[in-house]
Design a protein around this motif. Structure first.
Motif, PDB file in Angstrom:
ATOM      1  N   GLU A 142      39.024  40.035  36.394  1.00 53.69           N
ATOM      2  CA  GLU A 142      40.151  39.634  37.233  1.00 53.69           C
ATOM      3  C   GLU A 142      40.913  40.853  37.743  1.00 53.69           C
ATOM      4  N   ARG A 145      38.872  42.220  40.565  1.00 54.08           N
ATOM      5  CA  ARG A 145      38.928  41.322  41.723  1.00 54.08           C
ATOM      6  C   ARG A 145      40.228  41.527  42.489  1.00 54.08           C
ATOM      7  N   GLN A 146      41.329  41.644  41.747  1.00 52.97           N
ATOM      8  CA  GLN A 146      42.622  41.848  42.401  1.00 52.97           C
ATOM      9  C   GLN A 146      42.691  43.210  43.081  1.00 52.97           C
TER      10      GLN A 146
END
Length: 229
Positions: A142, A145-146
């Motif tokens: 995550e 991804r960010q």
């Protein structure tokens, strides 16, 4: 040299087909390699770039100011024009020295109607680091991804600088790890670290446009060029 041979071939093909010029667009060649550009330019570019080959042997490159040195060093283009903010006007001026009035009007329409699509957003990169490639969940998935989501909303310089900052934060091996996370070339990240280390020397911040100083309407732009030529 192969670059010069390919450039000469472009001139011969233009003469054979009766065309005024061949125009190649490129940007972020580290992320989006273009074999055609690689064969006739031989240098990587970051921002929107245009390479013009005229039937009369003209060779003009229109690139961002910080890309001019690399393009000039290859010696393929007799004229290398740099720009700060927007490629449109310098590109049209360069084309005006090569193309006929009718071809120039078509190019003006193409550039004007393309508008912001020329500066297309960067697709969201899928991280290729070991943590993100494993089948099981990992907290870094995550985070990465960010990071890539943020990079997709930045311009070329900002992406390079953010990636460079993250690589410096990681420390040893950071350049290669961030390259696998973001898809940016290792050399691009190293260039960003150099720019950060120099406190952005010779890289002035972009000017904010005055209200109403943006691109004129399509009809007005085409009319002004047709009247000029």
């Amino acid at each position: 040299m192969l670059l010069y041979e390919k450039a000469d071939q472009a001139q011969a093909l233009l003469a054979e087909t009766g065309l005024d010029c061949w125009l190649a667009f490129a940007r972020e060649t580290d992320l989006h390699p273009d074999p055609g550009v690689e064969q006739v330019v031989g240098a990587g570019v970051v921002r929107n770039s245009a390479f013009l080959f005229g039937a009369g042997g003209e060779r003009v490159a229109v690139v961002a100011n910080f890309d001019t040195s690399a393009v000039r060093a290859k010696g393929v283009f007799r004229e290398v024009i740099g720009y700060d903010e927007d490629i449109r006007d310098p590109l049209l001026r360069a084309a005006g020295t090569i193309t006929s009035p009718l071809s120039l009007q078509s190019l003006a329409w193409l550039v004007a109607s393309a508008g912001d699509h020329i500066m297309h957003p960067t697709p969201l990169h899928q991280c290729r680091c070991p943590d993100c490639l494993q089948a099981t969940d990992h907290p870094n998935k995550e985070v990465h991804r960010q990071l890539n989501l943020l990079l997709s909303r930045l311009n070329e310089q900002q992406r390079r600088w953010l990636a460079a900052w993250e690589a410096q934060r990681i420390g040893h091996g950071g350049d290669r790890l961030v390259s696998s996370i973001t898809g940016l070339h290792v050399q691009t990240i190293r260039r960003g670290r150099q720019e950060l280390g120099s406190a952005f020397a010779n890289l002035p911040p972009g000017r904010v446009r005055r209200p109403g100083a943006g691109r004129p309407p399509l009809e007005k732009k085409i009319r002004s060029w047709s009247e000029t030529w």
